[in-house]
Design a protein around this motif. Structure first.
Motif, PDB file in Angstrom:
ATOM      1  N   THR A 180       0.688  -1.038  -0.178  1.00 43.60           N
ATOM      2  CA  THR A 180      -0.040  -0.133   0.074  1.00 43.60           C
ATOM      3  C   THR A 180       1.129   1.306  -0.036  1.00 43.60           C
ATOM      4  OG1 THR A 180      -0.055   0.178   2.333  1.00 43.60           O
ATOM      5  CG2 THR A 180      -1.845  -1.383   1.253  1.00 43.60           C
ATOM      6  N   PHE A 181       0.229   2.356  -0.297  1.00 42.75           N
ATOM      7  CA  PHE A 181       0.831   3.762  -0.234  1.00 42.75           C
ATOM      8  C   PHE A 181       1.616   3.936   1.290  1.00 42.75           C
ATOM      9  CE2 PHE A 181       0.343   8.189   1.241  1.00 42.75           C
ATOM     10  CZ  PHE A 181       1.281   8.747   0.160  1.00 42.75           C
ATOM     11  N   LEU A 182       0.924   3.464   2.406  1.00 38.71           N
ATOM     12  CA  LEU A 182       1.377   3.557   3.608  1.00 38.71           C
ATOM     13  C   LEU A 182       2.832   2.845   3.759  1.00 38.71           C
ATOM     14  CD1 LEU A 182      -1.853   3.608   5.856  1.00 38.71           C
ATOM     15  CD2 LEU A 182      -0.342   5.698   4.982  1.00 38.71           C
ATOM     16  N   ASP A 183       2.732   1.605   3.063  1.00 41.78           N
ATOM     17  CA  ASP A 183       4.089   0.835   3.234  1.00 41.78           C
ATOM     18  C   ASP A 183       5.088   1.426   2.515  1.00 41.78           C
ATOM     19  OD1 ASP A 183       2.581  -1.345   4.434  1.00 41.78           O
ATOM     20  OD2 ASP A 183       1.831  -2.174   2.569  1.00 41.78           O
ATOM     21  N   ILE A 184       5.016   2.123   1.320  1.00 46.46           N
ATOM     22  CA  ILE A 184       6.045   2.671   0.602  1.00 46.46           C
ATOM     23  C   ILE A 184       6.322   3.992   1.305  1.00 46.46           C
ATOM     24  CG2 ILE A 184       6.594   3.963  -1.473  1.00 46.46           C
ATOM     25  CD1 ILE A 184       4.540   2.072  -2.745  1.00 46.46           C
ATOM     26  N   THR A 185       5.680   4.585   2.137  1.00 44.78           N
ATOM     27  CA  THR A 185       5.889   5.699   2.742  1.00 44.78           C
ATOM     28  C   THR A 185       6.761   5.555   4.029  1.00 44.78           C
ATOM     29  OG1 THR A 185       3.771   6.826   1.963  1.00 44.78           O
ATOM     30  CG2 THR A 185       4.693   8.015   4.074  1.00 44.78           C
ATOM     31  N   LYS A 186       6.264   4.492   4.756  1.00 45.56           N
ATOM     32  CA  LYS A 186       7.211   4.035   5.968  1.00 45.56           C
ATOM     33  C   LYS A 186       8.429   3.635   5.415  1.00 45.56           C
ATOM     34  CE  LYS A 186       7.169   0.506   9.666  1.00 45.56           C
ATOM     35  NZ  LYS A 186       6.395  -0.583  10.303  1.00 45.56           N
ATOM     36  N   ALA A 187       8.540   2.716   4.414  1.00 47.20           N
ATOM     37  CA  ALA A 187       9.847   2.337   4.039  1.00 47.20           C
ATOM     38  C   ALA A 187      10.764   3.311   3.584  1.00 47.20           C
ATOM     39  CB  ALA A 187       9.729   1.167   2.998  1.00 47.20           C
ATOM     40  N   THR A 188      10.232   4.526   2.878  1.00 46.28           N
ATOM     41  CA  THR A 188      10.851   5.738   2.413  1.00 46.28           C
ATOM     42  C   THR A 188      11.331   6.203   3.647  1.00 46.28           C
ATOM     43  OG1 THR A 188       9.385   5.899   0.288  1.00 46.28           O
ATOM     44  CG2 THR A 188      10.604   7.711   1.056  1.00 46.28           C
ATOM     45  N   LEU A 189      10.803   6.498   4.618  1.00 45.94           N
ATOM     46  CA  LEU A 189      11.295   7.334   5.772  1.00 45.94           C
ATOM     47  C   LEU A 189      12.436   6.427   6.428  1.00 45.94           C
ATOM     48  CD1 LEU A 189       7.792   8.705   7.165  1.00 45.94           C
ATOM     49  CD2 LEU A 189       9.501   9.846   6.014  1.00 45.94           C
ATOM     50  N   LEU A 190      12.075   5.214   6.598  1.00 42.58           N
ATOM     51  CA  LEU A 190      13.296   4.282   7.037  1.00 42.58           C
ATOM     52  C   LEU A 190      14.485   4.212   6.554  1.00 42.58           C
ATOM     53  CD1 LEU A 190      11.037   1.371   8.454  1.00 42.58           C
ATOM     54  CD2 LEU A 190      11.971   3.454   9.913  1.00 42.58           C
ATOM     55  N   GLY A 191      14.431   4.456   5.131  1.00 47.32           N
ATOM     56  CA  GLY A 191      15.421   4.479   4.190  1.00 47.32           C
ATOM     57  C   GLY A 191      16.266   5.696   4.047  1.00 47.32           C
ATOM     58  N   LEU A 192      15.807   6.912   4.586  1.00 48.72           N
ATOM     59  CA  LEU A 192      16.430   8.179   4.269  1.00 48.72           C
ATOM     60  C   LEU A 192      17.916   8.099   4.833  1.00 48.72           C
ATOM     61  CD1 LEU A 192      13.683  10.557   5.525  1.00 48.72           C
ATOM     62  CD2 LEU A 192      14.439  10.054   3.066  1.00 48.72           C
ATOM     63  N   LYS A 193      18.174   7.103   5.902  1.00 48.82           N
ATOM     64  CA  LYS A 193      19.476   6.865   6.491  1.00 48.82           C
ATOM     65  C   LYS A 193      20.472   6.460   5.332  1.00 48.82           C
ATOM     66  CE  LYS A 193      18.754   2.411   8.331  1.00 48.82           C
ATOM     67  NZ  LYS A 193      17.321   2.609   8.123  1.00 48.82           N
ATOM     68  N   ASN A 194      20.201   6.035   4.107  1.00 49.44           N
ATOM     69  CA  ASN A 194      20.756   5.386   3.224  1.00 49.44           C
ATOM     70  C   ASN A 194      21.065   6.298   2.077  1.00 49.44           C
ATOM     71  OD1 ASN A 194      21.194   2.763   4.722  1.00 49.44           O
ATOM     72  ND2 ASN A 194      19.113   2.098   4.132  1.00 49.44           N
ATOM     73  N   ILE A 195      20.758   7.355   2.039  1.00 52.68           N
ATOM     74  CA  ILE A 195      20.931   8.403   1.007  1.00 52.68           C
ATOM     75  C   ILE A 195      22.313   8.229   0.240  1.00 52.68           C
ATOM     76  CG2 ILE A 195      21.039  10.988  -0.004  1.00 52.68           C
ATOM     77  CD1 ILE A 195      18.768  11.372   2.356  1.00 52.68           C
ATOM     78  N   HIS A 196      22.140   8.020  -1.199  1.00 54.48           N
ATOM     79  CA  HIS A 196      23.385   8.006  -1.901  1.00 54.48           C
ATOM     80  C   HIS A 196      23.809   9.382  -2.252  1.00 54.48           C
ATOM     81  CE1 HIS A 196      25.895   6.869  -5.372  1.00 54.48           C
ATOM     82  NE2 HIS A 196      26.410   5.986  -4.773  1.00 54.48           N
ATOM     83  N   LEU A 197      25.091   9.930  -1.901  1.00 52.40           N
ATOM     84  CA  LEU A 197      25.568  10.918  -2.133  1.00 52.40           C
ATOM     85  C   LEU A 197      25.441  11.740  -3.954  1.00 52.40           C
ATOM     86  CD1 LEU A 197      28.381  11.789   0.496  1.00 52.40           C
ATOM     87  CD2 LEU A 197      25.772  12.293   0.626  1.00 52.40           C
ATOM     88  N   CYS A 198      25.893  10.930  -4.766  1.00 53.63           N
ATOM     89  CA  CYS A 198      25.912  11.070  -6.083  1.00 53.63           C
ATOM     90  C   CYS A 198      24.436  11.194  -6.447  1.00 53.63           C
ATOM     91  CB  CYS A 198      26.741   9.848  -6.752  1.00 53.63           C
ATOM     92  SG  CYS A 198      28.286   9.777  -6.366  1.00 53.63           S
ATOM     93  N   SER A 199      23.634  10.432  -5.976  1.00 51.47           N
ATOM     94  CA  SER A 199      22.008  10.392  -6.672  1.00 51.47           C
ATOM     95  C   SER A 199      21.724  11.725  -5.859  1.00 51.47           C
ATOM     96  CB  SER A 199      21.310   9.206  -6.092  1.00 51.47           C
ATOM     97  OG  SER A 199      21.916   8.035  -6.514  1.00 51.47           O
ATOM     98  N   LEU A 200      21.830  12.265  -4.763  1.00 54.39           N
ATOM     99  CA  LEU A 200      21.458  13.487  -4.157  1.00 54.39           C
ATOM    100  C   LEU A 200      21.868  14.597  -5.214  1.00 54.39           C
ATOM    101  CD1 LEU A 200      19.756  15.013  -1.946  1.00 54.39           C
ATOM    102  CD2 LEU A 200      21.981  14.873  -0.551  1.00 54.39           C
ATOM    103  N   GLY A 201      23.183  14.409  -5.456  1.00 61.58           N
ATOM    104  CA  GLY A 201      23.795  15.545  -6.251  1.00 61.58           C
ATOM    105  C   GLY A 201      23.177  15.684  -7.720  1.00 61.58           C
ATOM    106  N   ILE A 202      22.926  14.478  -8.165  1.00 57.89           N
ATOM    107  CA  ILE A 202      22.123  14.515  -9.465  1.00 57.89           C
ATOM    108  C   ILE A 202      20.749  15.116  -9.418  1.00 57.89           C
ATOM    109  CG2 ILE A 202      21.211  13.026 -11.210  1.00 57.89           C
ATOM    110  CD1 ILE A 202      24.035  13.240 -11.682  1.00 57.89           C
TER     111      ILE A 202
END
Length: 531
Positions: A180-202
């Motif tokens: 569901t949308f809530l599952d994706i939202t929860k997983a996105t918030l939990l995954g913020l600690k794994n941000i890739h710097l090159c992707s963030l720069g792009i």
């Protein structure tokens, strides 16, 4: 046999469908149409090509499915839609609905391409049936509150679905069933600690390029310019700086083949609900867009012919490794503004897209996923209809309620369920409004004619004249019968005259209620006169 064929011919004539409307374009085609059509086809292809990449990524499909679907749908719209400016192909609403429906069915991302062909063939079949039965005309009964609520939810889901791609991390969803949308939202918030710097720069670079090209070339195809600029920068970062950037895969047109997997009766029953919802969204999108364009051109919109072409487009997209095909307001408007003279311009558009795959497909591995996802987020932000939302929230409670519930339902359940829930609620609210007719009673007391409210006054009169205004249908039948009974129970009452001149619609339920009322009054030795 001859009589049956005649009936079929009459029925087909009533539908107003033309099996091959493009033949009329060829018969009247002259050299003065060629350059405007070529120019319009080129301009629209510069929109179609990058949007096809974006919508394929949005739907969780390989990017070639968006490109192949765009080519097939664009050519089919030229041949069968009967409109010189309509452009069919992948859209954001159908892409998000497809992703949501597949996830709700518990289908893993790697199996999307297996179930996609049967889903699109069923979608096209439903659209062809709609065109043959003229069901498309019923779309006008879907309220703006439902459509806007659904589209607002689609935009929010579209943005949230792409945040992890823009920031360069994968979602960790352990749930095996529907997502569901809530599952994706929860997983996105939990995954913020794994941000890739090159992707963030792009992603930040994409924001800058969108702003830059909007200032420098506001009338140019900005999506194409941004993707081209990103590709050049990514090429430099990979080749020179050796940056680990996640990008798309190369495409070679020689690998394009038919997709015939997944056709079975079990899959038909599994995907029928999704296909029905897709066809419904296609009807809403296509009808709204074609009416808007027809009004702008001062022409009559042939809705049935458009739905017929859309049905064929979806069937062929299913067989030819494509995506759902619906009407696009942006691309259709661009076709009109570019001066397209005939539907041949869409043929040129499809050919230019095919040429684009041949020339640029081998270089797609330099298009960063983070950049495309950021483009989707920016497009979503621009799609919010802020003024329309304010109008709906301030107009009346029922519209605001339908709008809010449709949005919340889209977040809590699959989109193919929430859209029908919104339609159901809007019908319920409409019936509540329409099911309350107005009653005006006139009685003679002491030689004078007086107007009273039903149930108040007139207790000494032997004659009552009741004016009924409004719709007398099944939802108002019980109220109508009970109101007249209250008048009939007065001890002095002898005659009731029902004036139905302003009763706009009387169905069988109300006719039976009048019969029941008549029998009741006869049993009480009173008379009922209909006027």
């Amino acid at each position: 046999m001859r009589g049956a064929l005649k009936e079929v011919f009459v029925w087909w004539h009533e539908t107003g469908l033309d099996l091959l409307p493009i033949r009329k374009e060829f018969l009247r085609y002259t050299s003065r149409y060629l350059l405007p059509d070529l120019w319009a086809g080129l301009n629209v292809s510069l929109l179609v090509f990058p949007q096809a990449l974006v919508y394929a990524l949005l739907a969780g499909l390989p990017i070639e499915y968006g490109l192949y679907g765009a080519i097939v749908a664009t050519i089919v719209s030229a041949i069968f839609s009967g409109s010189r400016v309509l452009n069919l192909g992948p859209t954001n609403s159908t892409a998000v609905l497809l992703l949501s429906a597949f996830s709700a069915c518990g289908i893993a991302a790697y199996n999307f391409t297996y179930f996609l062909p049967i889903t699109l063939v069923l979608t096209g079949t439903f659209l062809l049936i709609s065109a043959a039965l003229n069901i498309a005309s019923l779309v006008r009964y879907v309220s703006k509150s439902v459509i806007l609520g659904y589209m607002t939810a689609v935009i929010v889901i579209m943005i949230v679905n792409q945040l992890h791609n823009a920031l360069g991390f994968d979602l960790e969803i352990v749930q095996d069933g529907s997502i569901t949308f809530l599952d994706i939202t929860k997983a996105t918030l939990l995954g913020l600690k794994n941000i890739h710097l090159c992707s963030l720069g792009i992603a930040l670079l994409t924001f800058f390029l969108c702003w830059f090209w909007k200032k420098v070339a506001p009338h140019a195809p900005q999506i194409a310019l941004v993707i081209f600029s990103l590709s050049l920068i990514t090429y430099f970062l990979i080749k020179v700086c050796h940056c680990p950037i996640s990008s798309l895969e190369k495409i070679y047109v020689t690998t394009w083949e038919a997709s015939l997997q997944g056709f079975s009766w079990d899959n038909v029953s599994l995907m029928a609900n999704t296909a029905f919802a897709l066809s419904f969204i296609c009807l809403i999108d296509g009808t709204t867009i074609l009416k808007a364009l027809a009004a702008r051109m001062g022409q009559r919109a042939n809705i049935n012919q458009m739905v017929f072409g859309m049905g064929i487009a979806n069937i062929l997209c299913g067989i030819c490794s494509g995506m759902p095909a619906s009407g696009s307001l942006v691309r259709s408007s661009a076709n009109y503004m570019s001066g397209a003279k005939t539907s041949i311009s869409s043929l040129f558009c499809g050919l230019f897209c095919l040429l684009g795959i041949v020339c640029f497909g081998p270089f797609f591995n330099y298009i960063p996923k983070a950049g495309l996802s950021t483009l989707i987020i920016l497009l979503g932000i621009q799609l919010f209809e802020r003024h329309s939302i304010k109008v709906i929230l301030r107009s009346n409670r029922s519209d605001a309620c339908v709008f809010i519930i449709t949005i919340l339902a889209s977040f809590l359940m699959p989109l193919n369920v929430s859209i029908f829930l919104g339609v159901f609620l809007s019908i319920i609210f409409f019936l509540r409004k329409a099911a309350v007719p107005e009653f005006f009673e006139f009685t003679y007391e002491d030689g004078q004619l007086r107007q009273n409210e039903i149930g108040h006054g007139g207790h000494q009169s032997e004659l009552s004249i009741i004016h009924v205004e409004g719709n007398l249908f099944f939802a108002s039948a019980e109220l109508f019968r009970d109101q007249i009974r209250e008048v009939c129970k007065r001890p002095q009452m002898k005659v009731i005259i029902l004036k139905l001149r302003n009763a706009f619609y009387i169905d069988a339920s109300c006719l039976l209620a009048i019969e029941e009322l008549l029998r009741y009054m006869h049993s009480c030795h009173r008379q009922l006169i209909l006027s």
